[in-house]
Design an enzyme around this catalytic site. Structure first.
Site, mmCIF file in Angstrom:
data_model
loop_
_atom_site.group_PDB
_atom_site.id
_atom_site.type_symbol
_atom_site.label_atom_id
_atom_site.label_comp_id
_atom_site.label_asym_id
_atom_site.label_seq_id
_atom_site.Cartn_x
_atom_site.Cartn_y
_atom_site.Cartn_z
ATOM 1 N N ASP A 470 55.371 23.787 31.460
ATOM 2 C CA ASP A 470 55.913 22.581 30.834
ATOM 3 C C ASP A 470 54.746 21.607 30.622
ATOM 4 O OD1 ASP A 470 58.743 21.128 30.364
ATOM 5 O OD2 ASP A 470 57.237 19.677 31.052
ATOM 6 N N ASN A 478 54.446 12.050 21.804
ATOM 7 C CA ASN A 478 55.295 11.786 20.628
ATOM 8 C C ASN A 478 55.454 10.291 20.393
ATOM 9 O OD1 ASN A 478 55.848 14.345 19.650
ATOM 10 N ND2 ASN A 478 57.552 14.687 21.065
ATOM 11 N N ASP A 487 53.708 18.061 17.247
ATOM 12 C CA ASP A 487 53.729 19.442 16.733
ATOM 13 C C ASP A 487 52.340 20.067 16.794
ATOM 14 O OD1 ASP A 487 56.386 19.109 16.226
ATOM 15 O OD2 ASP A 487 56.158 18.793 14.051
ATOM 16 N N GLU A 513 58.977 21.322 24.862
ATOM 17 C CA GLU A 513 57.608 21.594 25.330
ATOM 18 C C GLU A 513 57.583 22.599 26.471
ATOM 19 O OE1 GLU A 513 59.084 17.988 27.681
ATOM 20 O OE2 GLU A 513 59.397 18.911 25.712
#
Length: 593
Positions: A470, A478, A487, A513
């Site tokens: 993770d 973000n 991305d 993620e």
């Protein structure tokens, strides 16, 4: 408003039938009422039965009215008088109507009126087994009341006269009404016409000799030419020969000539004896002719079907194979050369299994067995051919049983189609569906399928590990840099990790993620070292398209696969280890308990 006029043909047909009925009934009453009761010869109802059996029901009333009037008139003038006219007309109509209703009820789709054995048997049973028995009781009651002839003898006269007249004349009248005679004249080759004419002339000469000139009773002699005509000319010739026998033999018997004069008793007894003889001749030849006609029609249908089948198979891109129960190829279509690179004549006589890759032979054989066991159903199986090429990798076979006349499977017919391009497109679509469009990692579904397969290997002793990853603080990426940057981080994350994996290992994106890596043939110790090497590959920050750089770390949970546990249990164990890593400072690895 003027009323619509009736078409002349709608008036002419009932009048014609009524006229024929009157002439036949009058002749019978004038020539065969030997004891003053009922006529021993009666062919008049054959006209009405033929019309009812070959026309639609809406035209029945007109024909029945015409024949009813003709019956009443003939009975009044030449029979038992006006008192019996109406009752006898009703009984005659009832006989024909019973036969027509029974034959229509039991007629099967595709059957003619009497052109095959089934409708002929139904007609005989309806006439002799029902109609003449029932109507004979009513007719005998009237005759025994109005004439000196007793009930039992009157019933016998009715039954024999009507049964024989119906059996002898109805088939030939049906053939005439259906246009069979004209069709035979138009479509039959001249040589067969000549043969039929000569056979009928020979039969007529034989019958004349036996009934007028023979010194000894030779009633068996016409039976051989009767059967020969049935075989060579068919049901039309058989019906014509019965009429010839009835006319010549009947006239001879009525005039006191022929072998039946040896029978003692009255003329009525001799006429009844001739009727039985003629009925036996009918029952000998007409069923044979009907069966042969049915077989002839079936042969024509099979010939037409084979012609269509040949046209389809010889111009079809699919390979058509006829395979026996023993698995031997009996026929191969010409397309075999183009499709599988083998000449059809070389395939015939070979085992069909030789065309199939040994890996797929069992399922192909199973499809053949199912087709033989479940006749009438088609079965589809895909297989790889034994001899493959760049263009031919996969084939599809559709299998269906071939049955004999008893419905017993005698083999299968198979169509083989090249589906290599279809399989290639299918694989391409599967590969697209199995790849995450953003990162190129396996999708969740594809990764879990691989995990299932590895769990089976672990059950057999293999040691593999599952690693859950993770990305730390991904939400902050973000929020600070936008989803485009997020991305880019996900894509670069997978790109950085791949070089540290072997070709047999897999990485999948489980969502957001969170990623999973399947380390095949790696125990917990080796998997831990692989995880740390991957962490080292992320030391250098990931550069964005804007020129900015972002440092990325990950938390990890590791579990060694237990073949006796479930997939869910393994995922939960790795997820709990990942949870401890994230709450233990992040950027670290934790092992499952």
């Amino acid at each position: 408003m003027p009323r619509p006029s009736l078409h002349p043909a709608k008036i002419l047909l009932p009048v014609t039938i009524g006229g024929c009925y009157f002439l036949a009934a009058s002749a019978a009453l004038l020539s065969s009422r030997f004891e003053g009761g009922l006529a021993l010869i009666w062919i008049a109802n054959a006209f009405l039965m033929a019309v009812l059996l070959t026309s639609r029901r809406r035209s029945w009333p007109a024909a029945m009215i015409a024949c009813g009037v003709a019956s009443a008139a003939s009975t009044t003038l030449f029979g038992m008088g006006p008192a019996a006219a109406i009752p006898m007309a009703a009984i005659n109509l009832a006989e024909s109507l019973i036969v027509a209703l029974i034959c229509r009820h039991y007629r099967r789709p595709g059957d003619g009126v009497i052109g095959s054995i089934h409708p002929l048997v139904v007609f005989i049973l309806a006439l002799c087994g029902v109609a003449d028995i029932v109507t004979g009781i009513a007719a005998a009651a009237i005759a025994s009341w109005l004439t000196p002839v007793g009930f039992g003898l009157s019933w016998l006269h009715w039954y024999t006269g009507h049964a024989l007249g119906g059996l002898t004349c109805t088939p030939i009248l049906i053939l005439l009404l259906q246009g069979e005679v004209g069709r035979w004249v138009r479509e039959t080759p001249p040589a067969i016409k000549v043969e039929a004419g000569l056979l009928l002339l020979l039969f007529a000469a034989t019958t004349i000799h036996i009934f007028y000139f023979a010194r000894y009773p030779m009633l068996f002699a016409p039976l051989l030419p009767l059967v020969l005509i049935a075989f060579r000319v068919g049901h039309l010739g058989a019906a014509a020969s019965i009429v010839i026998l009835g006319v010549i033999g009947g006239l001879a018997t009525l005039s006191g000539d022929g072998p039946l004069v040896l029978i003692g008793g009255s003329m009525g007894d001799r006429v009844q004896a001739f009727q039985f003889y003629l009925a036996l001749s009918f029952l000998l030849t007409m069923p044979i002719a009907a069966e042969l006609n049915g077989r002839r029609r079936l042969f024509q249908m099979l010939r037409d079907s084979e012609a269509r089948y040949r046209a389809i198979t010889e111009h079809n891109g699919d390979v058509v194979l006829n395979i026996g129960i023993d698995g031997v190829i009996q026929y191969a279509s010409p397309s075999a050369m183009e499709q599988i690179g083998c000449a059809p004549e070389l395939l015939m006589g070979q085992m069909a299994a030789n065309l199939v890759d040994p890996v797929d032979r069992a399922q192909v054989a199973a499809a053949h067995r199912k087709a033989l066991a479940q006749a009438g159903q088609s079965h589809i199986v895909e297989f790889r051919p034994l001899i493959t090429s760049i263009d031919l990798q996969w084939c599809e076979m559709v299998v269906r049983a071939v049955l004999d006349e008893r419905g017993v499977p005698i083999g299968v017919i198979s169509t083989v189609r090249d589906i290599s391009r279809h399989k290639a497109r299918q694989r391409a679509l599967q590969q697209v569906a199995a790849r995450d469009s953003l990162t190129g990692a396996d999708t969740r579904r594809a990764f879990l399928d691989k995990l299932d397969a590895e769990m089976i290997r672990a059950r057999n002793g293999a040691r593999s590990s599952l690693l859950l990853l993770d990305i730390d603080f991904f939400k902050a990426v973000n929020d600070a840099h936008g989803h485009g940057a997020g991305d880019r981080v996900l894509t670069a994350f997978v790109e950085r990790l791949r070089p540290g994996m072997r070709g047999i290992d897999s990485i999948g994106r489980l969502g957001g993620e969170e990623f999973a890596i399947l380390l095949v043939d790696s125990d917990i110790d080796r998997a831990s070292m692989v995880c740390e090497r991957m962490r080292a590959r992320l030391v250098e920050p990931i550069r964005l398209d804007t020129g900015e750089s972002i440092a990325v770390t990950f938390s990890a949970g590791l579990v060694e696969l237990d073949g006796h546990a479930t997939q869910t249990a393994m995922l939960e164990a790795a997820d709990k280890a990942l949870y401890r890593a994230k709450h233990g400072g992040r950027n670290c690895l934790r092992l499952a308990a």
